[in-house]
Write a protein that holds these residues in place. Structure first.
Motif, PDB file in Angstrom:
ATOM      1  N   PRO A  30       4.537   4.050  -9.506  1.00  0.00           N
ATOM      2  CA  PRO A  30       5.070   4.491  -8.554  1.00  0.00           C
ATOM      3  C   PRO A  30       6.226   4.277  -7.220  1.00  0.00           C
ATOM      4  N   ILE A  31       7.042   4.623  -6.912  1.00  0.00           N
ATOM      5  CA  ILE A  31       7.844   4.307  -5.802  1.00  0.00           C
ATOM      6  C   ILE A  31       8.164   5.091  -5.262  1.00  0.00           C
ATOM      7  N   ALA A  32       8.174   5.468  -3.698  1.00  0.00           N
ATOM      8  CA  ALA A  32       8.752   6.939  -2.760  1.00  0.00           C
ATOM      9  C   ALA A  32       9.526   6.513  -1.808  1.00  0.00           C
ATOM     10  N   THR A 101      22.091   4.550   7.350  1.00  0.00           N
ATOM     11  CA  THR A 101      20.992   5.425   6.991  1.00  0.00           C
ATOM     12  C   THR A 101      19.391   4.361   7.340  1.00  0.00           C
ATOM     13  N   THR A 102      18.378   5.519   7.541  1.00  0.00           N
ATOM     14  CA  THR A 102      17.237   5.319   7.583  1.00  0.00           C
ATOM     15  C   THR A 102      16.678   4.946   6.806  1.00  0.00           C
ATOM     16  N   LEU A 103      15.855   4.571   6.293  1.00  0.00           N
ATOM     17  CA  LEU A 103      14.824   4.092   5.076  1.00  0.00           C
ATOM     18  C   LEU A 103      13.651   4.115   5.130  1.00  0.00           C
ATOM     19  N   VAL A 104      13.221   4.583   3.994  1.00  0.00           N
ATOM     20  CA  VAL A 104      11.125   4.714   4.635  1.00  0.00           C
ATOM     21  C   VAL A 104      10.898   4.764   3.501  1.00  0.00           C
ATOM     22  N   ALA A 105       9.966   4.126   2.465  1.00  0.00           N
ATOM     23  CA  ALA A 105       9.620   3.868   0.847  1.00  0.00           C
ATOM     24  C   ALA A 105       8.546   2.968   1.289  1.00  0.00           C
ATOM     25  N   ALA A 106       7.706   3.566   0.281  1.00  0.00           N
ATOM     26  CA  ALA A 106       5.976   2.797  -0.338  1.00  0.00           C
ATOM     27  C   ALA A 106       6.272   2.571  -1.507  1.00  0.00           C
ATOM     28  N   VAL A 107       5.250   1.779  -2.309  1.00  0.00           N
ATOM     29  CA  VAL A 107       4.276   1.545  -2.946  1.00  0.00           C
ATOM     30  C   VAL A 107       3.162   1.708  -3.576  1.00  0.00           C
ATOM     31  N   MET A 108       2.803   2.048  -4.465  1.00  0.00           N
ATOM     32  CA  MET A 108       1.469   2.048  -4.693  1.00  0.00           C
ATOM     33  C   MET A 108       0.718   1.918  -5.781  1.00  0.00           C
ATOM     34  N   ILE A 109      -0.255   0.528  -5.630  1.00  0.00           N
ATOM     35  CA  ILE A 109      -0.637  -0.217  -6.930  1.00  0.00           C
ATOM     36  C   ILE A 109      -1.939  -0.467  -6.448  1.00  0.00           C
ATOM     37  N   ASP A 243      -5.690  10.219  -5.960  1.00  0.00           N
ATOM     38  CA  ASP A 243      -7.096  10.771  -6.327  1.00  0.00           C
ATOM     39  C   ASP A 243      -7.577  10.472  -7.693  1.00  0.00           C
ATOM     40  N   GLY A 244      -7.510   9.389  -7.523  1.00  0.00           N
ATOM     41  CA  GLY A 244      -8.026   8.472  -8.572  1.00  0.00           C
ATOM     42  C   GLY A 244      -7.902   8.580  -9.551  1.00  0.00           C
ATOM     43  N   SER A 245      -6.412   9.532 -10.523  1.00  0.00           N
ATOM     44  CA  SER A 245      -6.109   8.897 -11.873  1.00  0.00           C
ATOM     45  C   SER A 245      -5.235   7.279 -11.825  1.00  0.00           C
ATOM     46  N   ASP A 246      -5.134   7.218 -11.135  1.00  0.00           N
ATOM     47  CA  ASP A 246      -3.946   5.670 -11.271  1.00  0.00           C
ATOM     48  C   ASP A 246      -4.915   4.466 -10.751  1.00  0.00           C
ATOM     49  N   SER A 247      -6.224   4.886 -10.617  1.00  0.00           N
ATOM     50  CA  SER A 247      -7.301   3.485 -10.367  1.00  0.00           C
ATOM     51  C   SER A 247      -7.178   1.708 -10.852  1.00  0.00           C
ATOM     52  N   GLU A 248      -6.452   2.425 -12.640  1.00  0.00           N
ATOM     53  CA  GLU A 248      -6.354   0.716 -12.869  1.00  0.00           C
ATOM     54  C   GLU A 248      -4.574   0.299 -12.573  1.00  0.00           C
ATOM     55  N   ALA A 249      -4.069   1.669 -12.334  1.00  0.00           N
ATOM     56  CA  ALA A 249      -2.431   1.270 -11.861  1.00  0.00           C
ATOM     57  C   ALA A 249      -2.234   0.006 -11.951  1.00  0.00           C
ATOM     58  N   GLY A 250      -1.522  -0.865 -12.210  1.00  0.00           N
ATOM     59  CA  GLY A 250      -0.891  -2.197 -11.594  1.00  0.00           C
ATOM     60  C   GLY A 250      -1.642  -3.309 -12.043  1.00  0.00           C
ATOM     61  N   GLU A 251      -2.832  -2.963 -12.740  1.00  0.00           N
ATOM     62  CA  GLU A 251      -3.250  -3.919 -13.551  1.00  0.00           C
ATOM     63  C   GLU A 251      -3.186  -5.041 -14.388  1.00  0.00           C
ATOM     64  N   PRO A 252      -3.151  -6.283 -14.601  1.00  0.00           N
ATOM     65  CA  PRO A 252      -2.750  -6.948 -15.712  1.00  0.00           C
ATOM     66  C   PRO A 252      -2.699  -6.417 -17.062  1.00  0.00           C
ATOM     67  N   ALA A 253      -1.755  -6.192 -18.028  1.00  0.00           N
ATOM     68  CA  ALA A 253      -1.472  -5.523 -18.892  1.00  0.00           C
ATOM     69  C   ALA A 253      -2.628  -6.512 -19.525  1.00  0.00           C
TER      70      ALA A 253
END
Length: 253
Positions: A30-32, A101-109, A243-253
């Motif tokens: 995800p990116i916000a 424009t302003t910009l604020v963005a975040a990526v979570m891995i 919430d912990g459900s994505d704890s492996e998100a971003g791991e190499p496939a």
């Protein structure tokens, strides 16, 4: 990962110059993003929409990114490209002159949170019952505070409180704050435009963000309170929860 984006025109303005959303790349990372536009002839909404749409499109085309340094470089590249697009569009159309424009963005891995920021839209993190602002406003009054010329209390009521000294698209080149922090199970993020942060203190925001209420209820209560307190500006926010459900998100496939 849970996420929510809300935006409202406010009580005074007849159009919304904010834009934003939560988007996923091809690996569901995800990116916000939140952007708060500015400029005459309703050009602010053009700038903010261009910024969000370009970031959204580029992110959705992106394959899995495995580490924070690569995301930091991705942010630098896409923001440089987006800045050029907005700047050149403003140069080509007299009615859009001066838009930005302003910009604020975040990526979570995994355990990393990567933030990109320009302007005075903000990002806060709530952890362990405490909340901290992770972005620093690129504003005239914040520079005065940093130099010790005024207090933070003075800044809240300063006549030039909303004067931005750095924005996306107003100049041919732009400096972007990009940083990496930890991202832990239980963390909550709040990204918002100044239509929200101008209407309540950090301690008030913390009471909402750290509550046990559902994310949708928290977001709507924040929008409602900003409107109750005048709603002179557009109001936008994103809430993200680890919430912990994505704890492996971003791991190499």
């Amino acid at each position: 990962m849970k996420g929510l984006f809300l935006t409202h025109c406010g009580q005074v303005r007849n159009h919304n110059e904010d834009a934003g959303g939560i988007f996923e790349n091809k690996s569901a990372q995800p990116i916000a993003v939140i952007a708060d536009g500015m400029g005459g002839h309703q050009a602010g909404d053009v700038a903010s929409m261009l910024a969000v749409e370009n970031i959204k499109n580029k992110w959705e085309e992106t394959e899995q990114i495995e580490n924070a340094e690569d995301i930091k470089q991705w942010f630098q590249n896409i923001i440089r490209e987006t800045n050029a697009q907005i700047f050149h569009k403003a140069q080509e159309n007299k009615q859009l002159e001066g838009m930005g424009t302003t910009l604020v963005a975040a990526v979570m891995i995994r355990n990393s949170l990567i933030i990109a920021h320009i302007g005075d839209s903000r990002l806060y993190i709530a952890r362990g019952g405490q909340m901290e602002q992770l972005t620093e406003d690129h504003s005239f009054v914040n520079e005065l505070v940093k130099r010790g010329e005024i207090t933070e209390g003075d800044a809240e009521v300063h006549p030039y409180k909303n004067y931005i000294i750095r924005a996306l698209g107003t100049d041919a080149e732009v400096d972007t704050d990009v940083r990496t922090l930890t991202w832990q199970v239980g963390d909550r993020l709040l990204l918002c435009s100044d239509g929200l942060s101008d209407k309540m203190s950090q301690s008030e925001l913390a009471q909402f963000i750290t509550s046990d209420k559902e994310m949708g209820e928290i977001g709507q209560q924040l929008i409602d309170l900003a409107n109750q307190r005048g709603g002179e500006d557009n109001i936008s926010l994103i809430l993200m929860a680890h919430d912990g459900s994505d704890s492996e998100a971003g791991e190499p496939a």
